[in-house]
Design a protein around this motif. Structure first.
Motif, mmCIF file in Angstrom:
data_model
loop_
_atom_site.group_PDB
_atom_site.id
_atom_site.type_symbol
_atom_site.label_atom_id
_atom_site.label_comp_id
_atom_site.label_asym_id
_atom_site.label_seq_id
_atom_site.Cartn_x
_atom_site.Cartn_y
_atom_site.Cartn_z
ATOM 1 N N GLN A 289 -1.132 8.376 17.056
ATOM 2 C CA GLN A 289 -0.341 9.607 17.157
ATOM 3 C C GLN A 289 -1.177 10.848 16.835
ATOM 4 N N ASP A 290 -0.824 11.952 17.502
ATOM 5 C CA ASP A 290 -1.448 13.244 17.235
ATOM 6 C C ASP A 290 -0.807 13.822 15.968
ATOM 7 N N VAL A 291 -1.573 13.798 14.869
ATOM 8 C CA VAL A 291 -0.965 14.172 13.580
ATOM 9 C C VAL A 291 -0.588 15.650 13.521
ATOM 10 N N SER A 292 -1.129 16.457 14.456
ATOM 11 C CA SER A 292 -0.735 17.867 14.428
ATOM 12 C C SER A 292 0.727 18.034 14.823
ATOM 13 N N LEU A 293 1.298 16.961 15.411
ATOM 14 C CA LEU A 293 2.708 17.017 15.791
ATOM 15 C C LEU A 293 3.626 16.578 14.652
ATOM 16 N N TRP A 294 3.066 16.035 13.590
ATOM 17 C CA TRP A 294 3.889 15.624 12.454
ATOM 18 C C TRP A 294 4.408 16.866 11.728
ATOM 19 N N SER A 295 5.647 16.792 11.257
ATOM 20 C CA SER A 295 6.235 17.941 10.565
ATOM 21 C C SER A 295 5.674 18.041 9.145
ATOM 22 N N ARG A 296 4.829 19.040 8.944
ATOM 23 C CA ARG A 296 4.201 19.175 7.624
ATOM 24 C C ARG A 296 5.197 19.455 6.500
ATOM 25 N N PRO A 297 6.161 20.343 6.730
ATOM 26 C CA PRO A 297 7.125 20.589 5.645
ATOM 27 C C PRO A 297 7.857 19.301 5.246
ATOM 28 N N MET A 298 8.189 18.461 6.253
ATOM 29 C CA MET A 298 8.899 17.221 5.932
ATOM 30 C C MET A 298 8.003 16.270 5.158
ATOM 31 N N VAL A 299 6.744 16.174 5.574
ATOM 32 C CA VAL A 299 5.798 15.308 4.866
ATOM 33 C C VAL A 299 5.626 15.806 3.429
ATOM 34 N N ALA A 300 5.522 17.130 3.267
ATOM 35 C CA ALA A 300 5.340 17.693 1.924
ATOM 36 C C ALA A 300 6.554 17.361 1.046
ATOM 37 N N ARG A 301 7.744 17.476 1.621
ATOM 38 C CA ARG A 301 8.946 17.153 0.843
ATOM 39 C C ARG A 301 8.969 15.678 0.479
ATOM 40 N N ALA A 302 8.560 14.842 1.444
ATOM 41 C CA ALA A 302 8.517 13.401 1.188
ATOM 42 C C ALA A 302 7.569 13.106 0.029
ATOM 43 N N GLU A 303 6.413 13.740 0.047
ATOM 44 C CA GLU A 303 5.421 13.508 -1.007
ATOM 45 C C GLU A 303 5.954 13.949 -2.371
ATOM 46 N N ARG A 304 6.683 15.068 -2.374
ATOM 47 C CA ARG A 304 7.259 15.544 -3.645
ATOM 48 C C ARG A 304 8.273 14.540 -4.181
ATOM 49 N N GLU A 305 9.122 14.040 -3.283
ATOM 50 C CA GLU A 305 10.131 13.053 -3.711
ATOM 51 C C GLU A 305 9.461 11.802 -4.254
ATOM 52 N N LEU A 306 8.427 11.348 -3.543
ATOM 53 C CA LEU A 306 7.745 10.126 -3.956
ATOM 54 C C LEU A 306 7.047 10.316 -5.299
ATOM 55 N N ALA A 307 6.453 11.480 -5.493
ATOM 56 C CA ALA A 307 5.786 11.749 -6.771
ATOM 57 C C ALA A 307 6.801 11.755 -7.909
ATOM 58 N N ALA A 308 7.946 12.375 -7.648
ATOM 59 C CA ALA A 308 8.996 12.405 -8.680
ATOM 60 C C ALA A 308 9.461 10.984 -9.010
ATOM 61 N N ALA A 309 9.574 10.153 -7.977
ATOM 62 C CA ALA A 309 10.003 8.772 -8.189
ATOM 63 C C ALA A 309 8.946 8.000 -8.976
ATOM 64 N N ALA A 310 7.687 8.165 -8.565
ATOM 65 C CA ALA A 310 6.605 7.408 -9.198
ATOM 66 C C ALA A 310 6.478 7.759 -10.676
ATOM 67 N N ALA A 311 6.786 9.017 -11.012
ATOM 68 C CA ALA A 311 6.676 9.460 -12.404
ATOM 69 C C ALA A 311 7.646 8.695 -13.312
ATOM 70 N N MET A 312 8.669 8.094 -12.721
ATOM 71 C CA MET A 312 9.651 7.359 -13.534
ATOM 72 C C MET A 312 9.201 5.929 -13.825
ATOM 73 N N ARG A 313 8.107 5.532 -13.212
ATOM 74 C CA ARG A 313 7.481 4.242 -13.543
ATOM 75 C C ARG A 313 8.422 3.053 -13.465
ATOM 76 N N SER A 314 9.101 2.959 -12.336
ATOM 77 C CA SER A 314 9.927 1.786 -12.105
ATOM 78 C C SER A 314 9.881 1.517 -10.608
ATOM 79 N N ILE A 315 8.956 0.610 -10.245
ATOM 80 C CA ILE A 315 8.668 0.416 -8.820
ATOM 81 C C ILE A 315 9.820 -0.319 -8.140
ATOM 82 N N GLY A 316 9.969 -0.079 -6.854
ATOM 83 C CA GLY A 316 11.032 -0.742 -6.109
ATOM 84 C C GLY A 316 10.716 -0.723 -4.631
ATOM 85 N N ARG A 317 11.571 -1.387 -3.861
ATOM 86 C CA ARG A 317 11.337 -1.579 -2.437
ATOM 87 C C ARG A 317 11.116 -0.265 -1.684
ATOM 88 N N TYR A 318 12.004 0.695 -1.916
ATOM 89 C CA TYR A 318 11.933 1.914 -1.104
ATOM 90 C C TYR A 318 10.752 2.788 -1.495
#
Lengths: 424, 154
Positions: free
Chosen positions: A271-300
């Motif tokens: 895939q051409d990564v320039s077509l990926w939605s950067r704001p959405m990826v950034a939000r996803a990364e923020r959510e994942l970081a917040a989740a990871a900080a809680m130190r309880s791994i899971g499927r999602y």
């Protein structure tokens, strides 16, 4: 509705519908345990709004207006015995509630609590048939009609309607609670809620190209993200809820890149990564970081982390396939779903070579994989890397026969036709 | 939790101001369970049921209930065109057979499922949880509202 002195009324009603519908249904049904009655009453209230608002103007607090009308409606219905005898008394609850007389300071802030979480837990209760949980959420929380839900799940509108009626009757008659489970039960009970939201996204994700019904399926992905957002907002301390949102945002960010302008399917690593939605990826990364900080791994969280590893390509990085393979290893230990097992094999092919990947594929029960298209596509790819062309051709044939999306089918046919050019 | 006074068909718990529902918990037991009533396991079998019944009573949720004799003691009756067809044996020809039932009053299905899971038959057979219909008798309904008791069930 044109005319009336307030032509913007319809739009206001639509915005209110979009924003408020789930909150109003949740508030009314969590007190009466009767989702169907709440939906009916609210439908009447919206109809009344479309009649009244163009003449009288949009009220300062549209939600409170709709709630008051819906409440009266429920009481009237119970008086006129339009409801089951067993439900009448429960509607008294709604009737007896003292209406809040005070207008909220901020007109945008409704004066009633957000019970959508309770409604989501009721929809995904273990006593509800698993196949009904996602449709129930889509209807009760988002207001989608049975026809649209049915088309997403390849079920006739009538059959879907019956399924929904049955599920709502079960909630009401069996006494399924409208409660957020306590801490001890929460993680076990949250799983089915997240699974149901994920299933809604999947139904929208796999929408084939083409006709109108498919556009409706695609819209389901947006609705699912909306649900995931509600969950993450209402359960900010549940890492898996944040992880699910991160996963869906990562997937959704690539929507424009999955097919070329002329409708050709493009696999993730091409895939051409320039077509990926950067704001959405950034939000996803923020959510994942917040989740990871809680130190309880899971499927999602693991699924989101795998997508996050692919997202490094946005910044010119290369996908760390060894990291992806390790994440898949953890994922299949927690949730050995077929998709995860196949994804793991594909990652192993990149990280450790096709021999190890074929071994991973051979560990999957043949009966489970028999009709699973991605299994055969990955198997064909791995066999081609091993230069076992005949077996690869056969496996591509299986994948082609199982493909639902014509664009994916064409992609697989091209791959098969190019087999002669494969170099191990 | 609902915090208003609620008149429910099954009765009202005016102390807790809670919604209350009646559930029948049906214990379906295996042939081994029925044998355990009288073989060398009988002490643990009856001990478990006794403890369960006491727990229900102490929690204030038990409205009624009974254990049933073995399925072999059952008789079925069908009336067809005025003629009685009486047959030896239980109605359902299944491995698990109804061994007893409890009538409990709790706020919601989750609470009923908690009690069903504690039922001794849950670990070996199957336990069914089903809401009871509200009483059809207005007088009984009033009595239930004042004091949940099911004369009808005894």
């Amino acid at each position: 509705m044109s005319g009336g002195r307030h032509p913007d009324a319809r739009r206001a009603a639509e915005i209110a519908a979009r924003d408020s519908y789930g909150r109003l249904v949740a508030y009314l049904s969590s007190r009466s345990r009767d989702v169907a009655a709440a939906e009916d009453a609210l439908g009447e209230a919206f109809r009344a709004a479309l009649e009244a608002w163009p003449e009288s103007g949009v009220p300062a607090n549209p939600e409170a207006w709709l709630l008051a009308v819906a409440r009266r409606r429920m009481i009237d219905d119970s008086r006129h015995e339009r409801v089951k005898e067993s439900a009448r008394a429960s509607l008294e609850v709604v009737a007896r509630e003292r209406q809040s007389q005070s207008e909220p300071a901020d007109a945008d802030e409704a004066a009633f609590p957000d019970d959508r979480l309770k409604l989501l837990f009721a929809c995904a209760h273990p006593a509800i048939d698993p196949g009904s949980r996602t449709p129930l959420m889509l209807q009760a929380v988002l207001g989608l009609d049975a026809a649209r839900i049915g088309s997403a799940f390849l079920v006739s509108p009538a059959a879907m309607g019956q399924r929904l009626v049955r599920a709502k009757a079960k909630i009401r008659d069996a006494g399924i609670p409208f409660d957020v489970p306590g801490p001890a039960a929460l993680s076990a009970r949250l799983g089915p809620v997240l699974d149901a939201v994920y299933a809604a996204y999947g139904a929208g994700w796999e929408a084939p190209a083409g006709a109108g019904a498919d556009a409706r399926r695609r819209g389901l992905a947006t609705e699912a993200i909306w649900l995931a957002q509600i969950l993450a907002e209402l359960l900010p301390d549940e890492p898996e809820a944040r992880g699910l949102l991160a996963l869906l945002l990562h997937c959704e960010a690539r929507r424009e890149a999955r097919y070329s302008a002329d409708g050709v399917f493009i696999p993730l690593d091409e895939q051409d990564v320039s077509l990926w939605s950067r704001p959405m990826v950034a939000r996803a990364e923020r959510e994942l970081a917040a989740a990871a900080a809680m130190r309880s791994i899971g499927r999602y969280q693991l699924e989101a982390a795998i997508q996050s590893a692919h997202a490094t390509r946005i910044h010119g990085g290369r996908t760390d396939w060894e990291a992806v393979a390790i994440l898949y290893e953890q994922l299949v230990r927690i949730a050995p779903a077929l998709g995860a097992l196949v994804g793991r094999a594909a990652a192993i092919a990149r990280a450790a070579g096709p021999d190890a990947a074929l071994h991973a594929l051979d560990e999957i029960r043949p009966a489970a994989a028999r009709a699973y298209q991605p299994y055969w596509a990955v198997r064909a790819h791995v066999l081609a890397l091993l230069d076992d062309r005949e077996a690869a051709r056969d496996a591509y044939g299986r994948a082609i026969g199982l493909a639902e999306d014509p664009r994916v089918r064409d992609f697989l046919i091209r791959r098969r036709d190019h087999l002669e050019g494969v170099r191990p | 939790m609902v915090s208003t006074t609620i008149a429910v068909p099954n009765g009202i718990d005016s102390h807790n101001m809670e919604w209350m529902m009646l559930y029948v918990i049906s214990a379906y037991e295996t042939p081994e369970d029925f044998e355990a009533r009288s073989n060398e396991s009988k002490h643990s079998y009856w001990g478990a049921w006794k403890a369960y019944a006491e727990a229900l009573t102490e929690a204030g949720v038990k409205v009624g209930g009974r254990g049933l004799m073995a399925p072999s003691t059952a008789t079925t009756v069908r009336l067809r065109e005025g003629e009685r067809f009486v047959q030896d044996g239980p109605y359902a020809d299944t491995k698990e057979q109804l061994g007893g039932f409890c009538l409990i009053e709790v706020p919601d299905l989750d609470a009923a499922l908690d009690w069903a899971a504690r039922c001794p038959a849950a670990a070996t057979g199957v336990v069914e949880v089903r809401p009871a219909l509200p009483s059809c008798d207005p007088a009984a309904m009033e009595r239930n509202a004042a004091e949940p008791s099911l004369a009808a069930a005894h």
